[in-house]
Structures are given as C-alpha cells and as structure tokens.
Design a protein around this motif. Sequence first.
Motif, PDB file in Angstrom:
ATOM      1  N   ALA A 160       0.842  -1.199   0.000  1.00  0.00           N
ATOM      2  CA  ALA A 160       0.000   0.000   0.000  1.00  0.00           C
ATOM      3  C   ALA A 160       0.871   1.240   0.000  1.00  0.00           C
ATOM      4  O   ALA A 160       2.043   1.212   0.394  1.00  0.00           O
ATOM      5  N   GLY A 161       0.278   2.359  -0.449  1.00  0.00           N
ATOM      6  CA  GLY A 161       0.986   3.638  -0.397  1.00  0.00           C
ATOM      7  C   GLY A 161       1.722   3.947  -1.666  1.00  0.00           C
ATOM      8  O   GLY A 161       1.774   3.161  -2.614  1.00  0.00           O
ATOM      9  N   GLY A 162       2.347   5.111  -1.707  1.00  0.00           N
ATOM     10  CA  GLY A 162       3.080   5.579  -2.872  1.00  0.00           C
ATOM     11  C   GLY A 162       4.549   5.718  -2.574  1.00  0.00           C
ATOM     12  O   GLY A 162       5.243   4.750  -2.273  1.00  0.00           O
ATOM     13  N   MET A 163       5.054   6.952  -2.647  1.00  0.00           N
ATOM     14  CA  MET A 163       6.473   7.197  -2.439  1.00  0.00           C
ATOM     15  C   MET A 163       6.918   6.766  -1.046  1.00  0.00           C
ATOM     16  O   MET A 163       8.039   6.323  -0.846  1.00  0.00           O
ATOM     17  N   VAL A 164       6.033   6.884  -0.084  1.00  0.00           N
ATOM     18  CA  VAL A 164       6.301   6.357   1.266  1.00  0.00           C
ATOM     19  C   VAL A 164       5.321   5.207   1.470  1.00  0.00           C
ATOM     20  O   VAL A 164       4.226   5.376   2.012  1.00  0.00           O
ATOM     21  N   GLY A 165       5.718   4.034   1.009  1.00  0.00           N
ATOM     22  CA  GLY A 165       4.823   2.887   1.020  1.00  0.00           C
ATOM     23  C   GLY A 165       5.117   1.922   2.145  1.00  0.00           C
ATOM     24  O   GLY A 165       6.095   2.058   2.896  1.00  0.00           O
ATOM     25  N   SER A 166       4.256   0.914   2.250  1.00  0.00           N
ATOM     26  CA  SER A 166       4.392  -0.062   3.326  1.00  0.00           C
ATOM     27  C   SER A 166       3.790  -1.399   2.914  1.00  0.00           C
ATOM     28  O   SER A 166       3.126  -1.516   1.880  1.00  0.00           O
ATOM     29  N   ILE A 167       4.043  -2.399   3.735  1.00  0.00           N
ATOM     30  CA  ILE A 167       3.408  -3.709   3.599  1.00  0.00           C
ATOM     31  C   ILE A 167       2.578  -3.933   4.855  1.00  0.00           C
ATOM     32  O   ILE A 167       3.081  -3.819   5.976  1.00  0.00           O
ATOM     33  N   SER A 168       1.302  -4.219   4.661  1.00  0.00           N
ATOM     34  CA  SER A 168       0.408  -4.500   5.778  1.00  0.00           C
ATOM     35  C   SER A 168       0.187  -5.998   5.900  1.00  0.00           C
ATOM     36  O   SER A 168       0.173  -6.725   4.900  1.00  0.00           O
ATOM     37  N   GLU A 169       0.004  -6.455   7.127  1.00  0.00           N
ATOM     38  CA  GLU A 169      -0.301  -7.857   7.391  1.00  0.00           C
ATOM     39  C   GLU A 169      -1.673  -7.935   8.057  1.00  0.00           C
ATOM     40  O   GLU A 169      -1.963  -7.215   9.006  1.00  0.00           O
ATOM     41  N   PHE A 170      -2.518  -8.834   7.537  1.00  0.00           N
ATOM     42  CA  PHE A 170      -3.860  -9.027   8.072  1.00  0.00           C
ATOM     43  C   PHE A 170      -3.999 -10.457   8.587  1.00  0.00           C
ATOM     44  O   PHE A 170      -3.639 -11.405   7.880  1.00  0.00           O
ATOM     45  N   THR A 171      -4.522 -10.601   9.791  1.00  0.00           N
ATOM     46  CA  THR A 171      -4.846 -11.935  10.281  1.00  0.00           C
ATOM     47  C   THR A 171      -6.096 -12.429   9.560  1.00  0.00           C
ATOM     48  O   THR A 171      -6.759 -11.670   8.840  1.00  0.00           O
ATOM     49  N   SER A 172      -6.432 -13.690   9.758  1.00  0.00           N
ATOM     50  CA  SER A 172      -7.628 -14.235   9.113  1.00  0.00           C
ATOM     51  C   SER A 172      -8.891 -13.526   9.581  1.00  0.00           C
ATOM     52  O   SER A 172      -9.904 -13.518   8.871  1.00  0.00           O
ATOM     53  N   GLY A 173      -8.833 -12.908  10.745  1.00  0.00           N
ATOM     54  CA  GLY A 173      -9.975 -12.167  11.257  1.00  0.00           C
ATOM     55  C   GLY A 173     -10.034 -10.728  10.789  1.00  0.00           C
ATOM     56  O   GLY A 173     -10.980 -10.009  11.118  1.00  0.00           O
ATOM     57  N   GLY A 174      -9.012 -10.277  10.039  1.00  0.00           N
ATOM     58  CA  GLY A 174      -9.007  -8.930   9.487  1.00  0.00           C
ATOM     59  C   GLY A 174      -8.228  -7.905  10.286  1.00  0.00           C
ATOM     60  O   GLY A 174      -8.183  -6.729   9.903  1.00  0.00           O
ATOM     61  N   THR A 175      -7.584  -8.325  11.376  1.00  0.00           N
ATOM     62  CA  THR A 175      -6.777  -7.388  12.162  1.00  0.00           C
ATOM     63  C   THR A 175      -5.530  -6.995  11.377  1.00  0.00           C
ATOM     64  O   THR A 175      -4.779  -7.859  10.914  1.00  0.00           O
ATOM     65  N   ARG A 176      -5.308  -5.693  11.269  1.00  0.00           N
ATOM     66  CA  ARG A 176      -4.221  -5.184  10.438  1.00  0.00           C
ATOM     67  C   ARG A 176      -3.076  -4.633  11.275  1.00  0.00           C
ATOM     68  O   ARG A 176      -3.284  -3.924  12.252  1.00  0.00           O
ATOM     69  N   THR A 177      -1.840  -4.992  10.871  1.00  0.00           N
ATOM     70  CA  THR A 177      -0.636  -4.430  11.472  1.00  0.00           C
ATOM     71  C   THR A 177       0.322  -4.059  10.343  1.00  0.00           C
ATOM     72  O   THR A 177       0.218  -4.580   9.221  1.00  0.00           O
ATOM     73  N   THR A 178       1.288  -3.201  10.631  1.00  0.00           N
ATOM     74  CA  THR A 178       2.299  -2.822   9.636  1.00  0.00           C
ATOM     75  C   THR A 178       3.459  -3.799   9.708  1.00  0.00           C
ATOM     76  O   THR A 178       4.111  -3.934  10.742  1.00  0.00           O
ATOM     77  N   TYR A 179       3.702  -4.475   8.609  1.00  0.00           N
ATOM     78  CA  TYR A 179       4.783  -5.456   8.551  1.00  0.00           C
ATOM     79  C   TYR A 179       6.109  -4.794   8.181  1.00  0.00           C
ATOM     80  O   TYR A 179       7.159  -5.134   8.719  1.00  0.00           O
ATOM     81  N   ALA A 180       6.071  -3.845   7.226  1.00  0.00           N
ATOM     82  CA  ALA A 180       7.281  -3.126   6.806  1.00  0.00           C
ATOM     83  C   ALA A 180       6.876  -1.746   6.314  1.00  0.00           C
ATOM     84  O   ALA A 180       5.776  -1.546   5.794  1.00  0.00           O
ATOM     85  N   SER A 181       7.772  -0.767   6.479  1.00  0.00           N
ATOM     86  CA  SER A 181       7.491   0.611   6.058  1.00  0.00           C
ATOM     87  C   SER A 181       8.737   1.209   5.409  1.00  0.00           C
ATOM     88  O   SER A 181       9.786   0.556   5.328  1.00  0.00           O
ATOM     89  N   GLY A 182       8.613   2.457   4.936  1.00  0.00           N
ATOM     90  CA  GLY A 182       9.747   3.128   4.312  1.00  0.00           C
ATOM     91  C   GLY A 182      10.052   2.638   2.918  1.00  0.00           C
ATOM     92  O   GLY A 182      11.174   2.808   2.421  1.00  0.00           O
TER      93      GLY A 182
END
Length: 332
Positions: A160-182
């Motif tokens: 997700a994101g553009g010039m400052v993008g990231s990778i989000s991680e979602f559990t099977s229940g839909g809970t979202r956390t940031t896996y990687a940024s920058g």
Amino acid sequence: MKNNYETKIQAAAHLFGGSLCAVAAMLFLPSALAQNLYVAGANNGRITEITPGGTKSTFAAGLSAPYGLAFDSSGNLYEADNNSGTIYKFTPGGARSTFASGVGGVEGLAFDSAGNLFASQFGGGSIFEYTSGGVRSTFAAGASVTALAFDSTGNLFATAGGMVGSISEFTSGGTRTTYASGLSYPVGLAFDSAGNLYEVDVGLGNTSGKIYEFSTSGTQSLFASGLNNPQGLAFDSAGNLYEADYGSGKINEFTPGGVESTFASGLSGPTFIAFSGEPLPVPEPSACALMVVGTTLLFVLRRTYLRPNKSHLTRDGSLVPLRGSRRLVPRA
C-alpha cells in the motif's frame, strides 16, 4: 563376512531400488517443473501464456488494463480487469465468464487455502473477499492496496501507499498491522517455499526498481536492483523468482542465489504474473529408501524360502539333501 551370493543379492536390490527411484523421478519431476507462466499485459489488453521453453501465445484478448492474476485449485484463472472493474474467470481451455463486477480500480488477486478469492481496490481502498460462489463481503477498508499474497499460516499481506509505502499484514480475522514501512511505491509480492517474502519497489526512476527480501523474522535485505518499473512477482516450482518488468517489456528470471537472466521479452506493459496450478509432488528421498528396503526384502525372501532344494534319491526311496543345498525353511 558376507558370502558372494549375499553380496550379489544386496547389489541387485540396491540397483533395482535405485532404478525405481530414477523412474519415479522421470515420471514426476518433469511434470512438477512444467508450469506455464501467465502474464497480464496492461497496454494491449491481453493475457500471454509462456511455456517453460519461452514460447509465447495469446491466452485471452480484449481486456481492459488487466492486472492481478490468480489460479484456483481447479486450474481456473482469475483476472482483475482494472479499467472495467470486473473480475473475469477463465477455464483452462480459455472460456471466459464474469465472476464479479463493480469493483472499480481492482488490482491484486489472491486465493486463501479455503478457496476464497481476495481482491484489492487501489483507488477504493478496500479488500473484498469472495466465496467460490461469488458472494462478496468486505474484508478490510481504508487501505489503498495494490498486490496481495498469503503466507503458509493464512495471514494476508498487502502492499500500500506511494512514495512512502508499506506492507500491511492481516490476520484471518481482518486485524491489520504494519509489517514493513519506508518503501518506495511497493507493488508485487510473493512468498518462496521457505516462507521468505519478496516485494517489488518501483522507485522514482526508470531503472531504480528493486526487489527486497524479508526473512521469516522480518529482516529486510536487497535481492535485486536496476529494474525498469517492476510490477508482479511469482515463483516457479523450482524456486526461481520471476519479475514482470513493465518498462522494458521483459520477464526477468532470478535463481535462488540472485543470478538474473531474461526469460521473455517483447511484451506490452507486463503487470502481474502467475504460474499455472500447483507444483506436483516429487518423490522424497524417504520414498526412494522405502523402495530399496522393499526390493531388498523381496530378494531375501526369495533366497530364504523359494530357492529350490537340491537332493538325490537313495535306494530306499528317500530324498537326502546334497551338501551345500538350502532348506525351504528359514535358518535359525
């Protein structure tokens, strides 16, 4: 010390068992590696099919900016038609039908282990979940997501994101956390067989594209650089990584060690890619070991129980075993 007869028996058993392993490898291994690569071409509205030898053919045409590609367990191919907001389903023979519509800006596609299809909206900011029957529900909202990929435990990863993008991680229940940024315009995602995550960074220049590797613990390292607007990623059954290079119209292949070569060229705006089906199982060493043990046992049983008894007839009519002959019962 083993006598010469026993040595020959064991040698024959190992030779026969090894031959069985070789035959099994010839039967299974070529099929396991013979996966065709499918490439979405955003510029010409086509899906191109490429054999392992590099032969190209048109699998589907008349599409409107195709992006995400994903295969279900039955070998049907699903395509995210970005401009039309439609998800099309193609049978292995190429017959097309509409699986879902009204998904404006659809880009990434991925199946979970239960056969549910997940689709990302780059502009709409949602991730939708579809049952095999096409029933839609919203899995996550508020995320302008590009690509999707599931890990082996069922967690969903999304760029997700553009010039400052990231990778989000979602559990099977839909809970979202940031896996990687920058990250810089992150797009494609793919997991290798060891669970390491690979991510495409488009960057800001024509040859500033990179591929990053994230270990299972989340450690980030540079895997490849100097790419021209990289987009989709996919692994073949041998562990080689393929990258759709949109700017150059090529598909680049990387060995597990990072050695780069051109797999295909002359494509029109390749975006996302996918290999057909799942790799077929290859006989493991343990299976070959069982073959050897089994054939050894057969030879031993034949030697112990079935070897003819040598004897001669005495004057009183009885049979007397000759010296060196073997009985038809096991030795003590």
